[in-house]
Design an enzyme around this catalytic site. Structure first.
Site, PDB file in Angstrom:
ATOM      1  N   ASN A   9       6.740   6.695  27.196  1.00  0.00           N
ATOM      2  CA  ASN A   9       7.801   7.436  27.886  1.00  0.00           C
ATOM      3  C   ASN A   9       8.591   8.188  26.822  1.00  0.00           C
ATOM      4  O   ASN A   9       9.412   7.600  26.128  1.00  0.00           O
ATOM      5  CB  ASN A   9       8.702   6.447  28.649  1.00  0.00           C
ATOM      6  N   TRP A  10       8.320   9.476  26.728  1.00  0.00           N
ATOM      7  CA  TRP A  10       8.946  10.261  25.657  1.00  0.00           C
ATOM      8  C   TRP A  10      10.386  10.670  25.957  1.00  0.00           C
ATOM      9  O   TRP A  10      11.055  11.266  25.117  1.00  0.00           O
ATOM     10  CB  TRP A  10       8.099  11.504  25.362  1.00  0.00           C
ATOM     11  N   LYS A  11      10.840  10.432  27.179  1.00  0.00           N
ATOM     12  CA  LYS A  11      12.219  10.796  27.539  1.00  0.00           C
ATOM     13  C   LYS A  11      12.488  12.256  27.146  1.00  0.00           C
ATOM     14  O   LYS A  11      11.584  13.075  27.244  1.00  0.00           O
ATOM     15  CB  LYS A  11      13.211   9.824  26.894  1.00  0.00           C
ATOM     16  N   HIS A  96      13.441   5.204  36.830  1.00  0.00           N
ATOM     17  CA  HIS A  96      13.767   4.698  35.489  1.00  0.00           C
ATOM     18  C   HIS A  96      15.266   4.407  35.436  1.00  0.00           C
ATOM     19  O   HIS A  96      16.069   5.126  36.032  1.00  0.00           O
ATOM     20  CB  HIS A  96      13.371   5.720  34.425  1.00  0.00           C
ATOM     21  N   GLU A  98      17.448   4.958  33.337  1.00  0.00           N
ATOM     22  CA  GLU A  98      18.296   6.067  32.878  1.00  0.00           C
ATOM     23  C   GLU A  98      18.573   7.038  34.026  1.00  0.00           C
ATOM     24  O   GLU A  98      19.632   7.676  34.082  1.00  0.00           O
ATOM     25  CB  GLU A  98      17.634   6.763  31.677  1.00  0.00           C
ATOM     26  N   GLU A 168      11.749  -3.269  33.508  1.00  0.00           N
ATOM     27  CA  GLU A 168      12.468  -2.906  32.286  1.00  0.00           C
ATOM     28  C   GLU A 168      13.914  -3.381  32.409  1.00  0.00           C
ATOM     29  O   GLU A 168      14.750  -2.692  33.017  1.00  0.00           O
ATOM     30  CB  GLU A 168      12.461  -1.387  32.098  1.00  0.00           C
ATOM     31  N   GLY A 174      16.056   0.481  24.560  1.00  0.00           N
ATOM     32  CA  GLY A 174      16.634   1.193  23.428  1.00  0.00           C
ATOM     33  C   GLY A 174      17.661   0.392  22.648  1.00  0.00           C
ATOM     34  O   GLY A 174      18.451   0.957  21.900  1.00  0.00           O
ATOM     35  N   SER A 213      12.447  -2.006  24.380  1.00  0.00           N
ATOM     36  CA  SER A 213      12.370  -2.313  22.943  1.00  0.00           C
ATOM     37  C   SER A 213      11.020  -2.900  22.518  1.00  0.00           C
ATOM     38  O   SER A 213      10.968  -3.828  21.702  1.00  0.00           O
ATOM     39  CB  SER A 213      13.530  -3.213  22.532  1.00  0.00           C
ATOM     40  N   GLY A 234       9.326   3.461  24.925  1.00  0.00           N
ATOM     41  CA  GLY A 234      10.123   4.648  24.652  1.00  0.00           C
ATOM     42  C   GLY A 234      10.092   4.982  23.172  1.00  0.00           C
ATOM     43  O   GLY A 234       9.141   5.574  22.659  1.00  0.00           O
ATOM     44  N   GLY A 235      11.125   4.545  22.449  1.00  0.00           N
ATOM     45  CA  GLY A 235      11.296   4.896  21.036  1.00  0.00           C
ATOM     46  C   GLY A 235      10.041   4.767  20.183  1.00  0.00           C
ATOM     47  O   GLY A 235       9.708   5.670  19.414  1.00  0.00           O
TER      48      GLY A 235
HETATM   49  P1  PGA Z   1      12.520   1.739  24.624  1.00  0.00           P
HETATM   50  O1  PGA Z   1      12.474   2.470  26.074  1.00  0.00           O
HETATM   51  O2  PGA Z   1      11.091   1.342  24.323  1.00  0.00           O
HETATM   52  O3  PGA Z   1      13.022   2.784  23.697  1.00  0.00           O
HETATM   53  O4  PGA Z   1      13.405   0.563  24.767  1.00  0.00           O
HETATM   54  C1  PGA Z   1      11.656   1.986  27.095  1.00  0.00           C
HETATM   55  C2  PGA Z   1      11.851   2.819  28.333  1.00  0.00           C
HETATM   56  O5  PGA Z   1      12.984   3.210  28.613  1.00  0.00           O
HETATM   57  O6  PGA Z   1      10.891   3.114  29.078  1.00  0.00           O
END
Ligand code: PGA
Length: 249
Positions: A9-11, A96, A98, A168, A174, A213, A234-235
């Site tokens: 997930n590149w956001k 998601h 976010e 999640e 994050g 994470s 994500g990250g």
């Molecule tokens: P993260 O994000 O790996 O940076 O914690 C995961 C996500 O939001 O899908």
């Protein structure tokens, strides 16, 4: 049996040029494997570029990070499921945290988005997860099960086996705080039990993916946990070498 899923997930990272460069390097390093599924969720403006870069890699499906529930119309700034299909996507992330936290997305909106995705031939990945205060109150399972139940509420039973669910925990996204594998197992097992009530044995077709994470160092441990069928990252998916390490675990 379910194959492990590794979803990036590149956001709001990687525009078209960075997407092209990343995928070029990744595809050179990662040969097709049929024992796992690797998925990319680039930002919507990079979707067409990613679709083109992945055109010869049927083993790597592409997804959109968010869709509107209508197919078209006066919704400035939004993207629809049919448009994502047109770019080569076959999957849509829905709900998601976010989106829920920063853009006011409700359970009912996630239900409409799941239905829109399925209508357009995109497999929804419904994201669910409790906030820190909900966990502290001991309400993780009721919160997650409410999100799952409502989010899937507008799908036909026959559509549910083609979806996936990503658990999640919001406090893990994050933050560098990962859920313990046994806690992920507990929540995934509860989701699986609910799915069995709704679609019986077909519940076993639905991948239950953990996110929050994930790093190259905790990938193996999380994947080894019972009922954890994959990872939404994500990250750690933004660096080609780290991501290649993760998907090769
Ligand atoms: P993260 O994000 O790996 O940076 O914690 C995961 C996500 O939001 O899908």
């Amino acid at each position: 049996m379910r194959k492990p899923v590794f979803a990036a997930n590149w956001k709001m990272h990687n525009g078209p040029q960075d997407t092209r460069a990343f995928l070029q390097r990744f595809l050179a390093a990662y040969a097709p494997r049929d024992d796992r599924t690797v998925i990319f969720f680039p930002t919507a403006v990079s979707l067409a570029v990613a679709g083109f870069a992945l055109r010869d890699r049927q083993d790597i499906p592409l997804g959109i990070q968010n869709i509107h529930w209508e197919d078209k119309g006066a919704f400035t700034g939004e993207n629809s499921a049919p448009m994502a299909r047109d770019c080569g996507a076959s999957i849509a992330l829905v709900g998601h945290s976010e989106r829920r936290q920063n853009f006011g997305e409700t359970d009912e909106m996630t239900a409409k988005k799941c239905a829109a995705a399925a209508r357009a031939g995109l497999a929804p990945i419904l994201c669910v997860g409790e906030r820190a205060e909900e966990r502290d109150r001991g309400t993780t399972l009721p919160v997650v099960l409410r999100q799952v139940k409502t989010g899937l509420g507008r799908l036909e039973k026959s559509q549910i086996p083609s979806i996936a669910i990503a658990y999640e925990p919001v406090w893990a996204i994050g933050t560098g705080k990962t859920a313990r594998p046994e806690d992920a197992t507990l929540v995934h097992a509860a989701i699986r039990r609910y799915l069995r009530e709704v679609i019986s044995a077909r519940a076993d077709d639905v991948p239950l993916i953990y996110g929050g994470s994930v790093t190259a160092d905790n990938t193996a441990e999380l994947l080894a946990a019972s009922e954890v069928d994959g990872l939404l990252v994500g990250g750690a998916s933004l660096d080609v070498d780290t991501w290649t390490r993760i998907v090769s675990t």
